[in-house]
Structure formats: C-alpha cells, structure tokens
Design a protein around this motif. Sequence first.
Motif, PDB file in Angstrom:
ATOM      1  N   GLU A   1      83.192  26.897  30.872  1.00 33.56           N
ATOM      2  CA  GLU A   1      83.447  25.485  31.182  1.00 33.56           C
ATOM      3  C   GLU A   1      82.166  24.671  31.016  1.00 33.56           C
ATOM      4  O   GLU A   1      82.179  23.564  30.462  1.00 33.56           O
ATOM      5  CB  GLU A   1      83.948  25.338  32.622  1.00 33.56           C
ATOM      6  N   ASP A   2      81.065  25.212  31.496  1.00 35.14           N
ATOM      7  CA  ASP A   2      79.782  24.505  31.393  1.00 35.14           C
ATOM      8  C   ASP A   2      79.360  24.348  29.939  1.00 35.14           C
ATOM      9  O   ASP A   2      78.787  23.315  29.564  1.00 35.14           O
ATOM     10  CB  ASP A   2      78.704  25.256  32.177  1.00 35.14           C
ATOM     11  N   TYR A   3      79.629  25.376  29.121  1.00 39.72           N
ATOM     12  CA  TYR A   3      79.308  25.268  27.700  1.00 39.72           C
ATOM     13  C   TYR A   3      80.048  24.076  27.082  1.00 39.72           C
ATOM     14  O   TYR A   3      79.481  23.299  26.310  1.00 39.72           O
ATOM     15  CB  TYR A   3      79.718  26.541  26.949  1.00 39.72           C
ATOM     16  N   VAL A   4      81.342  23.945  27.420  1.00 40.19           N
ATOM     17  CA  VAL A   4      82.152  22.867  26.844  1.00 40.19           C
ATOM     18  C   VAL A   4      81.613  21.506  27.279  1.00 40.19           C
ATOM     19  O   VAL A   4      81.473  20.590  26.453  1.00 40.19           O
ATOM     20  CB  VAL A   4      83.633  23.030  27.251  1.00 40.19           C
ATOM     21  N   ILE A   5      81.313  21.349  28.560  1.00 38.34           N
ATOM     22  CA  ILE A   5      80.790  20.063  29.043  1.00 38.34           C
ATOM     23  C   ILE A   5      79.460  19.740  28.377  1.00 38.34           C
ATOM     24  O   ILE A   5      79.207  18.588  27.979  1.00 38.34           O
ATOM     25  CB  ILE A   5      80.630  20.081  30.574  1.00 38.34           C
ATOM     26  N   ASP A   6      78.598  20.738  28.225  1.00 36.88           N
ATOM     27  CA  ASP A   6      77.314  20.510  27.558  1.00 36.88           C
ATOM     28  C   ASP A   6      77.510  20.025  26.125  1.00 36.88           C
ATOM     29  O   ASP A   6      76.766  19.167  25.635  1.00 36.88           O
ATOM     30  CB  ASP A   6      76.476  21.789  27.564  1.00 36.88           C
ATOM     31  N   ILE A   7      78.518  20.576  25.442  1.00 38.98           N
ATOM     32  CA  ILE A   7      78.782  20.158  24.062  1.00 38.98           C
ATOM     33  C   ILE A   7      79.323  18.729  24.033  1.00 38.98           C
ATOM     34  O   ILE A   7      78.942  17.922  23.187  1.00 38.98           O
ATOM     35  CB  ILE A   7      79.748  21.144  23.384  1.00 38.98           C
TER      36      ILE A   7
ATOM     37  N   LYS B   1      82.946  16.130  34.046  1.00 39.23           N
ATOM     38  CA  LYS B   1      84.015  17.122  34.133  1.00 39.23           C
ATOM     39  C   LYS B   1      85.173  16.679  33.245  1.00 39.23           C
ATOM     40  O   LYS B   1      85.297  15.495  32.916  1.00 39.23           O
ATOM     41  CB  LYS B   1      84.538  17.273  35.570  1.00 39.23           C
ATOM     42  N   ILE B   2      86.032  17.635  32.873  1.00 41.23           N
ATOM     43  CA  ILE B   2      87.295  17.283  32.226  1.00 41.23           C
ATOM     44  C   ILE B   2      88.420  18.072  32.886  1.00 41.23           C
ATOM     45  O   ILE B   2      88.173  19.091  33.545  1.00 41.23           O
ATOM     46  CB  ILE B   2      87.292  17.556  30.703  1.00 41.23           C
TER      47      ILE B   2
ATOM     48  N   SER C   1      84.772   5.675  38.910  1.00 43.36           N
ATOM     49  CA  SER C   1      85.556   6.396  39.919  1.00 43.36           C
ATOM     50  C   SER C   1      86.855   6.968  39.358  1.00 43.36           C
ATOM     51  O   SER C   1      87.286   8.043  39.761  1.00 43.36           O
ATOM     52  CB  SER C   1      85.863   5.477  41.098  1.00 43.36           C
ATOM     53  N   GLU C   2      87.504   6.273  38.433  1.00 45.35           N
ATOM     54  CA  GLU C   2      88.798   6.716  37.903  1.00 45.35           C
ATOM     55  C   GLU C   2      88.611   7.675  36.727  1.00 45.35           C
ATOM     56  O   GLU C   2      87.620   7.609  35.995  1.00 45.35           O
ATOM     57  CB  GLU C   2      89.617   5.506  37.450  1.00 45.35           C
ATOM     58  N   ARG C   3      89.608   8.556  36.588  1.00 40.62           N
ATOM     59  CA  ARG C   3      89.604   9.432  35.424  1.00 40.62           C
ATOM     60  C   ARG C   3      89.886   8.617  34.162  1.00 40.62           C
ATOM     61  O   ARG C   3      90.688   7.686  34.181  1.00 40.62           O
ATOM     62  CB  ARG C   3      90.664  10.523  35.576  1.00 40.62           C
TER      63      ARG C   3
ATOM     64  N   VAL D   1      78.085  13.766  22.559  1.00 42.17           N
ATOM     65  CA  VAL D   1      78.707  12.493  22.197  1.00 42.17           C
ATOM     66  C   VAL D   1      78.629  11.504  23.354  1.00 42.17           C
ATOM     67  O   VAL D   1      78.328  10.319  23.157  1.00 42.17           O
ATOM     68  CB  VAL D   1      80.176  12.710  21.775  1.00 42.17           C
ATOM     69  N   GLU D   2      78.926  11.983  24.568  1.00 43.06           N
ATOM     70  CA  GLU D   2      78.923  11.101  25.751  1.00 43.06           C
ATOM     71  C   GLU D   2      78.132  11.778  26.874  1.00 43.06           C
ATOM     72  O   GLU D   2      78.668  12.629  27.595  1.00 43.06           O
ATOM     73  CB  GLU D   2      80.352  10.806  26.186  1.00 43.06           C
TER      74      GLU D   2
END
Length: 375
Positions: free
Chosen positions: A215-221, A231-232, A254-256, A225-226
């Motif tokens: 999960e951390d790998y994905v967020i780092d990638i 989190k997702i 605050s909102e998703r 871009v952003e």
Amino acid sequence: MLKSISIKKFKNIKNIEIPSLSQVNLITGKNNTSKTSLLEAIGVLASHFDFGWIYKILKERDESFLSAYGDGKEYNNLKTLSSLFYNREIDFEGANKIFIGDIENTNFISMQFVHYIEEAFEEINPKTNEKFIVGKKRRKIDNTNDFSEGFTGLEVQSPIYNTIIPIDETRSLTRSFSFNYSLTQQKKFQFIKPSFQENEINGILWDKITLSEKEDYVIDILKIVEPDVEKIAFIKDENNRSGRRVTAKVKNISERIALKGMGDGINRVLSIALGLVNADSGYLLIDEFENGLHYSVQKKLWEIIFKLASTLNIQVFATTHSEDCIAAFSEIINSVEYNNLGKLLRLEKINNEIAVVEYNKSELAIATKNEIETR
C-alpha cells in the motif's frame, strides 16, 4: 525471468528472436511493427496460456466471431482462434504452428489446430474381471478421411503439459477452455493496457495488497503526480450497484476526492503502480507507457519501476512512441544504481519482416543526446 524470446507465427509476427533480455525492457518502433503483438506473446508465455486473458484480448480487438444469431446461435470459434495465428491462417498440417518461448526451449508455449478422435480409457474391475470405461482421451490424427468420428481442436503444448482442447461451435470458447493449469507453476503477470483501466480491476488489485507494505509503495508512486495524496480507498459507488470508485484523501482537504476528477495522469499511474506491486516474482507488461503522463513525471516513475523490479523480482516489458519516455528511460539505465537492469529494443519492418535492433545503455545515451531517432 526470461533471458531470451523466440516468437513464430503469432499474429502478425512471422519470426522474431531476441537473444538477450534485461530485467526492464522498453520496446519502440513505428506503427504496425508488432510492438503490442510482442507484448501479448510474452503475456501468453508468462501466464502459461491463461485463456481467460487471451480471450479478453480477442474480444477487445473485435476478433470474437459468431456465425449465427437468435435461438440458433453458433460460435465461429475456429475463426476466432485463427486471429492468434500468422495471417489468420487455419492450418492443420503444422506449417503455421505458433511457438512462443525462450531460445533454449526450456520454457515455451506452442499452439496448432489439429483433428482428433476420442478413445475410451478402460480399466478392469479386479473382482468381476470386467472392463469399464473411466473416461476418454483425445488422440491427434493426420487424416480425417480414415475416421468418421473426427473432431477439431487446438493442441497446446509446454514443457509441463500437452493437451487438445475441443473447438465446439455450439458453445463459447471460455467454456471449452475452462481447464485448470494449477500444476503449471503459473507465474504472476499483469498487463496494463493503453486505455483507461476499469476501477473494478484496480479495486481487485488493491484488495490483494490491503494492509501490506505494498500500500505504501502505491501511495509513494501516486505522490509523483500529486504530492499531497495521503491515502486511497475503493468504495461502493452509490450510483452503481456492482461497481466501485476510487477516492483519495488529500492533505488539508477534509472530504474524499474522486481520483477520476484528479486527471488522467494520476489514474494512469495508479494502474501502473497496482500492476507493479501485484507482479512480484513475475512479469509486468505495459502497453504505451506514456499515455496520460506528462514528460516531467516519467523519469521519477521509471526510477521507482526499476527499484521495485529489483526489490520484488519483476521483469518489465513496456512499449512506447514517446521521445520523452525514451529519454527518461535512458537516464535511469545510465545511472550508477540501475545501469545493468535495462535495455531498449526497437522493432523495424524490413521487406515485410520484423527485425529487432538492440540498444545498450551507452548507445542509447548517445542516440538520445544527439537526437537520433530511436522510436
């Protein structure tokens, strides 16, 4: 990991041999030089003939055919499967046999159309000494004139198995091919197509890595871009009973936020990231790498791909038309850390045959610096 590849009679590839492959391979070439066919051939081999995936590719190419409609619907399965063969030729003599494998023939898949008969497989009851049929086995035949009960099939061979699959025009191919290759030691592989990947597919890939370091790998990638993505989550879409949508938690908001609303680039990066972390000890195939990606993010994305390919033991194959993509790739393979992990392969059509031109890191650096055409 594939050290070499040989492809014969697959789609529009008559014969290609690449004697040396790397851990991360970038494939370039003009339109109609078989880049995607090369990628799909590697997918056939990497998946050990996962027909569900193969049939999905055929359907997306509008190469799944019916011969009639209505209550009398019949499937033109022979024509559908011929789309896998060179020049779509239907041949029962073996001259148009597909071969996809390494040059040493230690890992391969071959396919050819055959005629066959079914023979009863008998055993003897030890108590009564009577014979009884326990099943049927299929045997390839050369001449259907000698056998009134002959059938049509597709013979699929590998170093591990040899099977004949019936081509029954009254049932869908996915039913005919619903055999289990659980004993084939199937490798993990992920194929990232050039168009937008469905949330449902990405959601399944996300579920497989939930609560792991991946999960951390994905967020780092995604942060390429952003940078403010924290989190997702894939949540049930209230407007679609069967579907899910991906949302992001962004710093100071605050909102998703729906990820689709954040642009094509971050959604493309998500698909690549999820494919990458789900391909450990296997293969990642990316068609048209640069789609949706600004040139400024490509070097960082390549750097992470090289890093995780090494960490997770993944072999990567990607295609591109982009000079920016090639330039970014060149920078990474000429860096100290990753200089032995990448290779550029350029496909060219010469006299209607596909030739492969290989660039090592030094040649690619010179070509990029001097703006020599490598696409």
